[in-house]
Design a protein around this motif. Structure first.
Motif, PDB file in Angstrom:
ATOM      1  N   LEU A  77      -7.028  37.240   2.524  1.00  0.00           N
ATOM      2  CA  LEU A  77      -8.384  36.787   2.769  1.00  0.00           C
ATOM      3  C   LEU A  77      -8.321  35.268   2.862  1.00  0.00           C
ATOM      4  N   VAL A  78      -8.591  34.734   4.072  1.00  0.00           N
ATOM      5  CA  VAL A  78      -8.466  33.290   4.287  1.00  0.00           C
ATOM      6  C   VAL A  78      -9.679  32.755   5.041  1.00  0.00           C
ATOM      7  N   PRO A  79     -10.013  31.481   4.831  1.00  0.00           N
ATOM      8  CA  PRO A  79     -11.083  30.878   5.631  1.00  0.00           C
ATOM      9  C   PRO A  79     -10.681  30.852   7.104  1.00  0.00           C
ATOM     10  N   PHE A  80     -11.657  31.008   7.981  1.00  0.00           N
ATOM     11  CA  PHE A  80     -11.427  31.044   9.423  1.00  0.00           C
ATOM     12  C   PHE A  80     -10.533  29.890   9.887  1.00  0.00           C
ATOM     13  N   ALA A  81     -10.793  28.670   9.413  1.00  0.00           N
ATOM     14  CA  ALA A  81     -10.037  27.486   9.853  1.00  0.00           C
ATOM     15  C   ALA A  81      -8.592  27.491   9.362  1.00  0.00           C
ATOM     16  N   GLU A  82      -8.258  28.386   8.422  1.00  0.00           N
ATOM     17  CA  GLU A  82      -6.902  28.403   7.862  1.00  0.00           C
ATOM     18  C   GLU A  82      -6.069  29.609   8.287  1.00  0.00           C
ATOM     19  N   VAL A  83      -6.581  30.412   9.223  1.00  0.00           N
ATOM     20  CA  VAL A  83      -5.780  31.535   9.735  1.00  0.00           C
ATOM     21  C   VAL A  83      -4.551  30.926  10.419  1.00  0.00           C
ATOM     22  N   PRO A  84      -3.344  31.325  10.012  1.00  0.00           N
ATOM     23  CA  PRO A  84      -2.135  30.702  10.564  1.00  0.00           C
ATOM     24  C   PRO A  84      -1.745  31.249  11.939  1.00  0.00           C
ATOM     25  N   TRP A  85      -1.011  30.443  12.671  1.00  0.00           N
ATOM     26  CA  TRP A  85      -0.529  30.829  13.995  1.00  0.00           C
ATOM     27  C   TRP A  85       0.304  32.117  13.931  1.00  0.00           C
ATOM     28  N   GLU A  86       1.118  32.273  12.895  1.00  0.00           N
ATOM     29  CA  GLU A  86       1.966  33.471  12.787  1.00  0.00           C
ATOM     30  C   GLU A  86       1.118  34.741  12.786  1.00  0.00           C
ATOM     31  N   PHE A  87      -0.035  34.673  12.134  1.00  0.00           N
ATOM     32  CA  PHE A  87      -0.926  35.833  12.136  1.00  0.00           C
ATOM     33  C   PHE A  87      -1.490  36.069  13.535  1.00  0.00           C
ATOM     34  N   ALA A  88      -1.991  34.995  14.167  1.00  0.00           N
ATOM     35  CA  ALA A  88      -2.577  35.114  15.509  1.00  0.00           C
ATOM     36  C   ALA A  88      -1.552  35.695  16.485  1.00  0.00           C
ATOM     37  N   TYR A  95      -2.362  35.211  22.793  1.00  0.00           N
ATOM     38  CA  TYR A  95      -2.953  33.890  22.547  1.00  0.00           C
ATOM     39  C   TYR A  95      -1.908  32.814  22.789  1.00  0.00           C
ATOM     40  N   THR A  96      -2.353  31.684  23.339  1.00  0.00           N
ATOM     41  CA  THR A  96      -1.435  30.591  23.658  1.00  0.00           C
ATOM     42  C   THR A  96      -1.338  29.570  22.533  1.00  0.00           C
ATOM     43  N   SER A  97      -2.292  29.609  21.597  1.00  0.00           N
ATOM     44  CA  SER A  97      -2.308  28.667  20.466  1.00  0.00           C
ATOM     45  C   SER A  97      -3.273  29.209  19.420  1.00  0.00           C
ATOM     46  N   ILE A  98      -3.252  28.598  18.237  1.00  0.00           N
ATOM     47  CA  ILE A  98      -4.201  29.005  17.201  1.00  0.00           C
ATOM     48  C   ILE A  98      -5.617  28.637  17.621  1.00  0.00           C
ATOM     49  N   GLU A  99      -5.768  27.570  18.392  1.00  0.00           N
ATOM     50  CA  GLU A  99      -7.097  27.191  18.893  1.00  0.00           C
ATOM     51  C   GLU A  99      -7.630  28.263  19.846  1.00  0.00           C
ATOM     52  N   ASP A 100      -6.751  28.807  20.679  1.00  0.00           N
ATOM     53  CA  ASP A 100      -7.131  29.891  21.592  1.00  0.00           C
ATOM     54  C   ASP A 100      -7.580  31.107  20.784  1.00  0.00           C
ATOM     55  N   TRP A 101      -6.825  31.460  19.728  1.00  0.00           N
ATOM     56  CA  TRP A 101      -7.196  32.575  18.866  1.00  0.00           C
ATOM     57  C   TRP A 101      -8.568  32.335  18.250  1.00  0.00           C
ATOM     58  N   ARG A 102      -8.770  31.127  17.700  1.00  0.00           N
ATOM     59  CA  ARG A 102     -10.051  30.820  17.037  1.00  0.00           C
ATOM     60  C   ARG A 102     -11.217  30.902  18.012  1.00  0.00           C
ATOM     61  N   GLU A 103     -11.062  30.344  19.189  1.00  0.00           N
ATOM     62  CA  GLU A 103     -12.163  30.357  20.163  1.00  0.00           C
ATOM     63  C   GLU A 103     -12.481  31.786  20.598  1.00  0.00           C
ATOM     64  N   THR A 104     -11.469  32.590  20.850  1.00  0.00           N
ATOM     65  CA  THR A 104     -11.676  33.985  21.259  1.00  0.00           C
ATOM     66  C   THR A 104     -12.393  34.771  20.168  1.00  0.00           C
ATOM     67  N   HIS A 105     -11.960  34.614  18.915  1.00  0.00           N
ATOM     68  CA  HIS A 105     -12.587  35.342  17.818  1.00  0.00           C
ATOM     69  C   HIS A 105     -13.992  34.814  17.523  1.00  0.00           C
TER      70      HIS A 105
END
Length: 172
Positions: A77-88, A95-105
């Motif tokens: 259980l992690v804050p949205f801003a701290e979801v790691p790239w490995e998880f994404a 996804y091309t980056s963690i920013e891409d993952w965050r924007e999509t979600h």
């Protein structure tokens, strides 16, 4: 409350239609081994507890039918801003980056009526596919009524010798 199949909770990925089919296919192919849930939307409003390591869930296809059984291998259980790239990356959705993952979600959960902030609690699940269980025989010698069937004898099949080398010209 989430539906149940065979007494187990159901995991229906994404929204019905093409997205669910795509996400289910990614899981069945082994490319997708993780998924994210928004704690307030996906758990609290449904009255569901967060999954636990070792729990088995029934993955369903777009028709709501069992596609596979999965086992939860980790839960964070992690804050949205701290979801790691490995998880994404483990979500397997390209996804091309963690920013891409965050924007999509962020867009997805917004379309479901929930505005995500950097502090929104995200349930990060890793899972693995379980192999199908072999079918169990319904009748055994102990449960089959006596004298109602002929003994089952093994079938004999002719034996052939497999070639020890590939046929000529099989490899360039």
């Amino acid at each position: 409350m989430w539906p149940r199949i065979d007494g187990r909770r159901v995991l229906a990925l994404g929204t019905p239609g093409k997205i669910r089919t795509w996400l289910t296919d990614l899981t069945l192919s082994g490319a997708k081994t993780a998924t994210a849930g928004l704690l307030p939307l996906d758990y609290e409003t449904e009255g569901e507890e967060v999954e636990h390591v070792g729990e088995h869930l029934i993955l369903v296809n777009d028709a709501g039918e069992k596609a596979a059984t999965i086992e939860i291998t980790s839960v964070e259980l992690v804050p949205f801003a701290e979801v790691p790239w490995e998880f994404a990356e483990a979500e397997g959705e390209g996804y091309t980056s963690i920013e891409d993952w965050r924007e999509t979600h962020r867009r997805y959960w917004s379309s479901q009526g929930y505005e995500v902030t950097d502090a929104s609690p995200i349930v990060c699940l890793h899972y693995r596919l379980l192999p199908p269980r072999p079918l169990q025989p319904t009748l055994t010698p102990a449960t089959c009524p006596a004298n109602t069937h002929a003994p089952i004898r093994p079938r004999r099949t002719p034996t052939t010798t497999a070639p020890r080398e590939p046929p000529p010209g099989a490899f360039p």
